[in-house]
Enzyme design. Structure first.
Site, mmCIF file in Angstrom:
data_model
loop_
_atom_site.group_PDB
_atom_site.id
_atom_site.type_symbol
_atom_site.label_atom_id
_atom_site.label_comp_id
_atom_site.label_asym_id
_atom_site.label_seq_id
_atom_site.Cartn_x
_atom_site.Cartn_y
_atom_site.Cartn_z
ATOM 1 N N SER A 163 -9.381 -1.075 7.398
ATOM 2 C CA SER A 163 -8.908 -0.754 6.013
ATOM 3 C C SER A 163 -8.087 -1.796 5.474
ATOM 4 O O SER A 163 -7.829 -1.996 4.266
ATOM 5 C CB SER A 163 -7.884 0.494 6.018
ATOM 6 N N SER A 205 -9.428 1.397 3.447
ATOM 7 C CA SER A 205 -8.723 2.195 2.400
ATOM 8 C C SER A 205 -7.551 1.422 1.738
ATOM 9 O O SER A 205 -6.988 1.951 0.708
ATOM 10 C CB SER A 205 -8.204 3.420 3.244
ATOM 11 N N LYS A 243 0.978 -1.159 -0.092
ATOM 12 C CA LYS A 243 -0.180 -0.024 -0.057
ATOM 13 C C LYS A 243 0.719 1.251 -0.158
ATOM 14 O O LYS A 243 1.905 1.225 0.608
ATOM 15 C CB LYS A 243 -0.927 -0.136 1.169
#
Length: 636
Positions: A335, A311, A236
């Site tokens: 997330s 997310s 990420k």
């Protein structure tokens, strides 16, 4: 059969070969049985055993490698165990390994071959710990031996391949890490940048092929560092990567290259993993839809009209789409788990303090963790094992001292649910949960009980009071982001959240959220301190009390109250993910099936602090007992 004669009977030609003619790829043992070769008429030492071994080996090589192998079956000797080992080693090209048997002469030419096949589980010794050197093979033993050999060399489809399957191919010379990197880069080019254009990858590591080549050389010269050696991983884009931008999905950090790797990235590199690229996220990790000013909207590979969750939706979509074998996400309020659920993945939110947060752009350090996202529980466990442990730059990791097992993989037992008491949190199955998710959850309960668990309905005390508290990102983000920007040194593009807002360098959709957080004056306010102290205490006590009273091993509930929403509509996830975030306790989400519209649904298990082994145990058992994961049909 002595060495000179045996070498004389080995012939190899690189021709397309049709195998043993079974389109369903039956094992050599099945083929031998079908054709009536495994009969009492084929005695040890009979030439028919040599003929059988030859045909099965030729079929195995043809199916696995597309080449024709023939043995001179006119040879009249017997087929001894060590002869068969030597032949198989020669075909496979494996290096010699010390043979661990007392009856194998150290100077014997076949000793290294025996060790090589024993190491791979193809040959097994006799019950008394000897190998059986000099003993002849029966027809059934020959068929079993070639079957094990075939299972080792047979090609594995790279799409959906697990870490261990890839390692087997790398070890057996069927694949190189450079070829593996190229495979994933090709898929990214075809499906992320073109075609359906998932839009999940922000940055590709330009050094990935070179790193892979070096790891291939290291494998050949010194062996492997561990299960992640030469394996491409995605991260990420809020994990710092030295030499690559780390953007948090925001154009304000488009050119920000941190001086050091995040601690978890550093550990992965030390383990031999290749950081293939950085994935999209909801800007600054503040939402569940994965869109931002840096890359725009990421799409769900199971339905291109829907969100991938967030997310960490870029990692979720990319791993589901087979752009890498696994990836890293961060989790403040769901997330990791929400996008894992919506992309038919396994996602682990570790105990706060098990893995370092150093180098992860913070949202709220009281709740922040980084963790694995993978297609299987085993792969997630391998990634977890590589990234846990103490880091002086994140003092809370001192809590993990003496809490990390020798191996998380030892927890993976197919019968792990037998005798377990699992608490079903009924308050997370209420009217706010969609009918489609409830249907999948109800079937999951039936499946868990069939796998040996007792599922106990639980009503959690103080539930409404716990859920009345807010996430701490509304308080901590400004101050911790400013600290992060300061850590970048003179190269930092901005020095504060205030500067970013003044420069209008962000997605307008989060303007109100950023300004509200920037208005916070201090973390010394009583309201903030009350949340930190009382919310955590209340949540932990409620969970621990329920577990003690009901003798529970873990809790279970839907990961998200709703499946992936259509882009443009509100993405609902409910409060399900907050209990783990508020308590600091670990949780794991596992694929539980699909809705009638083909949308993935996950269930989440949660346990006490540092009980990741318990979670892996029950999650693996559920996974293996149901096998719900399937790849997106939109990306062949």
């Amino acid at each position: 059969m002595r060495r000179a004669a045996m070498l004389g009977m080995l012939m190899l030609s690189l021709l397309v070969f049709g195998g043993w003619g079974n389109a369903t790829a039956a094992t050599p043992f099945d083929t031998a049985k079908e054709r009536g070769w495994l009969t009492d008429n084929v005695a040890p030492g009979d030439e028919a055993t040599v003929e059988l071994f030859s045909e099965l080996l030729s079929g195995a090589e043809g199916e696995a490698r597309g080449r024709s192998v023939q043995l001179d079956t006119t040879y009249s000797g017997s087929l001894e165990r060590e002869d068969a080992a030597y032949l198989l080693q020669q075909f496979a090209g494996w290096e010699d390994v010390f043979a661990p048997y007392i009856d194998v002469p150290a100077e014997a030419q076949e000793a290294g071959a025996i060790g090589a096949l024993t190491q791979r589980g193809i040959l097994q010794g006799l019950p008394n710990g000897t190998f059986g050197y000099g003993k002849t093979l029966t027809a059934s033993q020959a068929a079993t031996l070639v079957t094990r050999y075939y299972e080792t060399i047979k090609p594995v489809k790279l799409q959906e391949a697990t870490i261990q399957e890839l390692q087997n191919m790398l070890e057996n010379g069927q694949l190189t890490s450079v070829e593996l990197v190229d495979f994933y880069l090709d898929r990214i080019q075809r499906y992320d940048q073109k075609g359906p254009a998932l839009n999940s990858i922000i940055t590709i590591n330009e050094e990935a092929r070179g790193i892979a080549a070096q790891l291939d050389k290291e494998r050949a010269m010194r062996g492997v560092r561990g299960p992640l050696h030469g394996i491409p991983i995605l991260a990420k884009d809020n994990f710092d990567t030295a030499g690559m931008p780390t953007t948090a999905g925001c154009i304000c950090l488009a050119e920000s290259i941190p001086p050091n790797d995040a601690h978890q990235i550093k550990l992965l590199k030390e383990a031999g993993a290749i950081i293939l690229g950085k994935t999209n996220l909801h800007e600054f990790a503040v939402g569940y839809t994965t869109s931002g000013s840096m890359l725009g909207q990421t799409l769900n590979p199971y339905d291109l009209q829907r969100y991938p969750g967030g997310s960490s939706g870029g990692t979720g979509a990319a791993v589901a789409a087979n752009f890498a074998v696994a990836g890293l996400g961060s989790d403040t309020g769901g997330s990791i788990r929400v996008p894992s659920s919506m992309n038919s993945l396994v996602g682990i939110r570790p105990t706060v303090g098990l893995s370092s947060r150093d180098g992860i752009i913070p949202l709220a350090l009281t709740q922040d963790v980084g963790g694995p996202m993978a297609r299987t529980v085993t792969d997630a466990a391998i990634l977890l094992e590589a990234t846990v442990g103490y880091d002086a730059n994140d003092p809370v990791t001192a809590w993990s001292d003496d809490q990390i097992p020798s191996s998380y993989l030892e927890s993976l037992q197919a019968d792990g649910l037998i005798g377990k008491r699992i608490g079903l949190l009924t308050q997370l199955m209420g009217d706010n949960t969609s009918v489609a998710v409830k249907q999948v959850m109800n079937q999951a309960i039936v499946d868990m009980e069939a796998l040996g668990a007792e599922v106990v309905p639980i009503t959690l005390s103080d539930f409404d009071d716990i859920m009345s508290y807010s996430s701490l990102s509304g308080w901590e983000f400004k101050f911790q982001l400013n600290d992060y920007l300061e850590s970048l040194g003179e190269e930092a593009p901005y020095s504060s959240l205030t500067e970013i807002i003044e420069a209008d360098a962000y997605d307008p959709a989060i303007e109100g959220l950023l300004k509200a957080r920037d208005s916070r004056k201090s973390l010394n306010e009583e309201e903030y301190k009350d949340v930190v102290l009382f919310r955590t205490k209340l949540t932990q006590e409620a969970l621990l009390t329920a577990m003690a009273k009901q003798s529970l091993d873990a809790f279970v509930y839907p990961t998200s109250s709703h499946p992936a929403a259509l882009i443009g509509e509100e993405q609902l996830v409910g409060t399900n993910v907050l209990l783990s975030s508020f308590s600091g306790f670990p949780a794991i989400t596992v694929p539980a099936g699909f809705t009638a519209k083909g949308l993935p649904v996950g269930i989440e298990f949660m346990a006490r602090k540092f009980e990741e082994p318990v979670l892996l145990n029950v999650a693996y058992s559920y996974e293996q007992g149901t096998l719900h994961r399937r790849s997106p049909v939109l990306l062949p």
